[in-house]
Design a protein around this motif. Structure first.
Motif, PDB file in Angstrom:
ATOM      1  N   SER A 268       0.840  -1.198   0.000  1.00  0.00           N
ATOM      2  CA  SER A 268       0.000   0.000   0.000  1.00  0.00           C
ATOM      3  C   SER A 268       0.874   1.247   0.000  1.00  0.00           C
ATOM      4  O   SER A 268       2.019   1.223   0.470  1.00  0.00           O
ATOM      5  CB  SER A 268      -0.896   0.041   1.243  1.00  0.00           C
ATOM      6  OG  SER A 268      -1.638  -1.140   1.384  1.00  0.00           O
ATOM      7  N   SER A 323      -1.590  -4.412   3.097  1.00  0.00           N
ATOM      8  CA  SER A 323      -2.936  -4.977   3.157  1.00  0.00           C
ATOM      9  C   SER A 323      -2.926  -6.178   2.236  1.00  0.00           C
ATOM     10  O   SER A 323      -2.284  -6.141   1.174  1.00  0.00           O
ATOM     11  CB  SER A 323      -3.971  -3.953   2.677  1.00  0.00           C
ATOM     12  OG  SER A 323      -5.193  -4.607   2.376  1.00  0.00           O
ATOM     13  N   PRO A 324      -3.606  -7.262   2.605  1.00  0.00           N
ATOM     14  CA  PRO A 324      -3.640  -8.431   1.719  1.00  0.00           C
ATOM     15  C   PRO A 324      -4.502  -8.202   0.477  1.00  0.00           C
ATOM     16  O   PRO A 324      -4.557  -9.059  -0.398  1.00  0.00           O
ATOM     17  CB  PRO A 324      -4.218  -9.536   2.605  1.00  0.00           C
ATOM     18  CG  PRO A 324      -5.024  -8.812   3.636  1.00  0.00           C
ATOM     19  CD  PRO A 324      -4.300  -7.529   3.886  1.00  0.00           C
ATOM     20  N   LYS A 325      -5.164  -7.030   0.396  1.00  0.00           N
ATOM     21  CA  LYS A 325      -5.969  -6.724  -0.785  1.00  0.00           C
ATOM     22  C   LYS A 325      -5.073  -6.454  -1.994  1.00  0.00           C
ATOM     23  O   LYS A 325      -4.017  -5.842  -1.864  1.00  0.00           O
ATOM     24  CB  LYS A 325      -6.846  -5.494  -0.521  1.00  0.00           C
ATOM     25  CG  LYS A 325      -7.893  -5.670   0.560  1.00  0.00           C
ATOM     26  CD  LYS A 325      -8.691  -4.379   0.724  1.00  0.00           C
ATOM     27  CE  LYS A 325      -9.759  -4.521   1.807  1.00  0.00           C
ATOM     28  NZ  LYS A 325     -10.546  -3.270   1.946  1.00  0.00           N
ATOM     29  N   SER A 331     -10.542  -7.550  -1.763  1.00  0.00           N
ATOM     30  CA  SER A 331     -10.915  -8.408  -0.627  1.00  0.00           C
ATOM     31  C   SER A 331      -9.681  -8.739   0.197  1.00  0.00           C
ATOM     32  O   SER A 331      -8.571  -8.868  -0.339  1.00  0.00           O
ATOM     33  CB  SER A 331     -11.551  -9.703  -1.148  1.00  0.00           C
ATOM     34  OG  SER A 331     -11.551 -10.711  -0.162  1.00  0.00           O
ATOM     35  N   ASN A 332      -9.878  -8.916   1.488  1.00  0.00           N
ATOM     36  CA  ASN A 332      -8.767  -9.315   2.359  1.00  0.00           C
ATOM     37  C   ASN A 332      -8.272 -10.734   2.057  1.00  0.00           C
ATOM     38  O   ASN A 332      -7.245 -11.159   2.583  1.00  0.00           O
ATOM     39  CB  ASN A 332      -9.195  -9.219   3.822  1.00  0.00           C
ATOM     40  CG  ASN A 332      -9.239  -7.786   4.310  1.00  0.00           C
ATOM     41  OD1 ASN A 332      -8.392  -6.967   3.961  1.00  0.00           O
ATOM     42  ND2 ASN A 332     -10.243  -7.464   5.115  1.00  0.00           N
ATOM     43  N   MET A 333      -8.990 -11.447   1.216  1.00  0.00           N
ATOM     44  CA  MET A 333      -8.573 -12.803   0.821  1.00  0.00           C
ATOM     45  C   MET A 333      -7.779 -12.814  -0.483  1.00  0.00           C
ATOM     46  O   MET A 333      -7.376 -13.876  -0.953  1.00  0.00           O
ATOM     47  CB  MET A 333      -9.815 -13.695   0.669  1.00  0.00           C
ATOM     48  CG  MET A 333     -10.557 -13.953   1.971  1.00  0.00           C
ATOM     49  SD  MET A 333      -9.488 -14.685   3.247  1.00  0.00           S
ATOM     50  CE  MET A 333      -9.091 -16.255   2.479  1.00  0.00           C
ATOM     51  N   ASP A 334      -7.536 -11.639  -1.085  1.00  0.00           N
ATOM     52  CA  ASP A 334      -6.873 -11.592  -2.402  1.00  0.00           C
ATOM     53  C   ASP A 334      -5.505 -12.284  -2.397  1.00  0.00           C
ATOM     54  O   ASP A 334      -5.216 -13.116  -3.265  1.00  0.00           O
ATOM     55  CB  ASP A 334      -6.705 -10.144  -2.866  1.00  0.00           C
ATOM     56  CG  ASP A 334      -8.010  -9.524  -3.321  1.00  0.00           C
ATOM     57  OD1 ASP A 334      -8.977 -10.260  -3.573  1.00  0.00           O
ATOM     58  OD2 ASP A 334      -8.067  -8.277  -3.427  1.00  0.00           O
ATOM     59  N   GLN A 395      -3.237   0.472  -4.080  1.00  0.00           N
ATOM     60  CA  GLN A 395      -2.497  -0.766  -3.864  1.00  0.00           C
ATOM     61  C   GLN A 395      -1.642  -1.048  -5.103  1.00  0.00           C
ATOM     62  O   GLN A 395      -2.092  -0.833  -6.234  1.00  0.00           O
ATOM     63  CB  GLN A 395      -3.456  -1.935  -3.658  1.00  0.00           C
ATOM     64  CG  GLN A 395      -4.197  -1.928  -2.338  1.00  0.00           C
ATOM     65  CD  GLN A 395      -3.316  -2.331  -1.174  1.00  0.00           C
ATOM     66  OE1 GLN A 395      -2.826  -1.477  -0.438  1.00  0.00           O
ATOM     67  NE2 GLN A 395      -3.092  -3.608  -1.007  1.00  0.00           N
TER      68      GLN A 395
END
Length: 493
Positions: A268, A323-325, A331-334, A395
Motif C-alpha cells: 500500500s 494490506s492483503p488486498k 478483498s482481504n482474501m486476495d 495498492q
C-alpha cells in the motif's frame, strides 16, 4: 437472475489507463472491430489510475534516482533512464495526436509542466548526483538539466525546503524544467468518454467471475452485472486483462501455461497531504530523494506539487503500508487466494530472500504520525503536524516470478504476460506503469497482432512520429517531436 450470451472481437477487463490506451489505439487502427469493456466499479479510472492513488509523475527518469545505477568503477549506467524516457516520449506523442484530432480536449486538465528535481544529502550522495548529472547531460533526452550544491541556488530552486535549514552536511540537487505532472485519472476518463462516442460498449458494475478457453481459441467470460443482478456470458477472439492489482487472479483463471509460477505481493502507499495554502504556494516542483536502505523502489521519498482539478496541492511520501488486498476496493482474501500449487514454491523462495523488505514493511507499519513527520522534515525542516494529513493511496502488486537466473524473483516494474497464440494478454506490476502505457500497449499489440502490426505501421507512425526510432540517438528528431508535443499539450507558454 437471467442470463445473456454475446460475442465481440475484443474484451478489455478494467477501465483504467491501460485499457483506455489499448482501446483507443485499436479504435484508430481497426475501427471496425467491436470492443467491450468490463469494469467492476461504477466509473472509469477509479482504482490505480485515480489521481489520488498514484504520484501523478510523468515518469521520464528526469528526477527518479532509482533509474540510474552507479557501477563499481564509478561510472553511471543510465540505460534504464534512457529506456523510460523514450517510452514517455511515445506517450506524449500519442496524447498530442489525440488532442490534435479532437479526440480528447483541454490537455491542461490532465498534464501540466512542472520542474523535476533530484535532491540528496551527504557527501557520497552529492558525489553520486554530480556524476549522474555529468553523464546524463551528454544525452539529448536530458538536455537542460542543471546541477548545484550551492546553498543560495538551492534556496532559489527549493525555497520551502531550504527555509530555516541549517545545513549540517553537504546538499545538492539537479533540476530540469521539462518535467510534467500528469492526472492519469482525468486522462483515463477522457479516453473512455471518446471510446463510448465511437461505439465501444463500456459496462460498469460488471465483475468477471470466470474465464475459459474454447477449443477454437476464443475466450468465454462469465460476468455478473452487480447492479441488476444479471449474469452474462461473453465471448471474444482477444482478451486483455488490465485490472491493476486484480489482474493476477484473473490471469490465473485463464489457465495458460504462462500464468504458472507467478505470484504477487501487495504494497500500500500512504501520502501526507498539506492543507495549508500558504505552504503549498511556496513549492513548485516534483522533488525525488533516495530510497532508504532495504526500501522498495516504489518507496522513494518525494515532495510533489500536484494539480488535481486544476487545484494546486502538495503531497509527500509514499510511506509503505500492507494490506492483503490486491485492489484498494478488493478483498482481504486476495493475497491468500492467489497462492496456488504452481506458485507456492516461487512465493516461498521470494519470501526467504526478501526478509529485508519484510522488516522494512513492519517498521513502516509501526510508524506514528510524528515519526512520519520527522521524515518529512528531512525535506521541509520546519514542517508542522497540523498542516499535514494522511491519505491512503492505491495498492500496488509487485510481481514474483521464476527467471532463468533466479527462483522467486521480486520484480519492480511493469510486466506483460501473453499466451503463445497471442489471444490473451495481462498487465501486471507497478511503476512506471501509466507513464509508459502507450509503449506497453504497443508491445502487447506486437505480441498479439504481429501480422496486423505490419499493416498498421503507417498509421502508427502518423500517431507516433518517432515509432521504431531511438530518440536518444536522433537529437534533431527528439527536438522536433518534443517541441511539437509541448505545443499540442500546452506545456509551453
Amino acid at each position: 437472475m437471467t442470463n445473456q450470451q454475446m460475442n465481440t472481437d475484443v474484451i478489455l477487463i478494467g477501465a483504467g489507463v491501460m485499457s483506455a490506451t489499448l482501446g483507443t489505439l485499436l479504435k484508430q487502427l481497426a475501427p471496425e472491430w467491436n470492443i467491450t469493456v468490463f469494469e467492476k466499479l461504477d466509473a472509469a479510472g477509479e482504482e490505480s489510475s485515480h489521481e489520488l492513488n498514484n504520484a501523478g509523475t510523468g515518469h521520464a527518469a528526469l528526477c527518479e534516482l532509482n533509474y540510474t545505477k552507479e557501477l563499481e568503477d564509478g561510472s553511471i549506467d543510465m540505460s534504464k533512464a534512457i529506456s523510460v524516457n523514450e517510452q514517455f516520449q511515445v506517450s506524449r506523442q500519442f496524447w498530442s495526436y489525440l488532442v490534435e484530432q479532437g479526440l480528447i480536449k483541454n490537455p491542461e486538465d490532465f498534464i501540466m509542466p512542472l520542474p523535476h528535481v533530484s535532491y540528496v544529502q551527504g557527501e557520497d550522495n552529492v558525489r553520486f548526483l554530480k556524476n549522474r548529472y555529468e553523464t546524463m547531460i551528454q544525452n539529448p533526452l536530458f538536455k537542460g538539466m542543471e546541477f548545484s550544491d550551492d546553498l543560495e541556488k538551492l534556496k532559489e530552486w527549493l525555497p520551502l525546503m531550504m527555509e530555516n535549514r541549517t545545513a549540517s552536511e553537504p546538499l545538492a540537487a539537479t533540476k530540469i524544467d521539462i518535467g510534467t505532472d500528469v492526472n492519469f485519472g482525468s486522462l483515463t476518463r477522457m479516453m473512455f468518454d471518446n471510446l463510448e462516442q465511437q461505439g465501444v460498449d463500456v459496462e460498469y458494475n460488471h465483475v468477471v467471475e470466470d474465464i475459459t478457453r474454447r477449443p477454437d481459441g476464443r475466450w468465454d467470460l462469465k460476468i455478473l452485472d452487480t447492479k441488476n443482478n444479471i449474469r452474462k456470458f461473453q465471448s471474444a477472439k482477444f482478451l486483455f486483462i488490465g485490472g491493476g492489482g486484480g489482474s493476477l487472479p484473473l490471469l490465473q483463471k485463464t489457465g495458460i501455461p504462462e500464468s504458472k509460477q507467478i505470484g504477487g505481493f501487495p504494497i500500500s502507499g500512504i501520502f501526507m497531504v498539506c492543507n495549508n495554502p500558504e505552504i503549498v504556494e511556496k513549492h513548485n516542483a516534483k522533488v525525488y530523494g533516495k530510497a532508504a536502505v532495504g526500501a522498495p523502489p516504489m518507496s522513494v521519498p518525494h515532495l510533489d506539487t500536484r494539480y488535481i482539478d486544476k487545484e494546486k496541492s502538495l503531497l509527500f511520501g509514499p510511506f509503505a503500508g500492507f494490506s492483503p488486498k490486491f485492489l484498494k476496493t478488493g478483498s482481504n482474501m486476495d493475497l491468500f487466494g492467489s497462492v496456488k500449487p504452481n506458485n507456492l514454491v516461487t512465493m516461498l523462495a521470494c519470501g526467504a530472500k526478501n526478509m529485508g523488505l519484510t522488516k522494512y514493511l513492519v517498521e513502516q507499519l509501526a510508524q506514528s504520525k510524528e515519526q512520519r513527520m520527522e521524515e518529512l522534515r528531512s525535506f521541509i525542516p520546519d514542517a508542522k503536524e497540523e498542516d499535514w494529513e494522511l491519505i491512503v493511496a492505491g495498492q500496488r502488486v509487485q510481481v514474483i516470478k521464476d527467471t532463468p537466473e533466479e527462483k522467486g524473483k521480486l520484480q519492480f516494474g511493469t510486466e506483460v504476460v501473453t499466451d503463445e497464440a497471442g489471444t490473451v494478454a495481462a498487465l501486471l506490476g507497478a511503476s512506471p506503469g501509466a507513464s509508459t502505457a502507450v509503449h506497453v500497449m504497443l508491445d502487447v499489440m506486437n505480441r498479439c497482432f504481429p501480422e496486423e502490426m505490419q499493416e498498421w505501421e503507417p498509421k502508427i507512425k502518423e500517431m507516433i512520429p518517432s515509432y521504431g526510432v531511438a530518440l536518444s540517438e536522433n537529437p534533431e528528431l527528439f527536438k522536433e517531436v518534443h517541441e511539437a508535443t509541448s505545443k499540442s499539450l500546452k506545456l509551453t507558454k
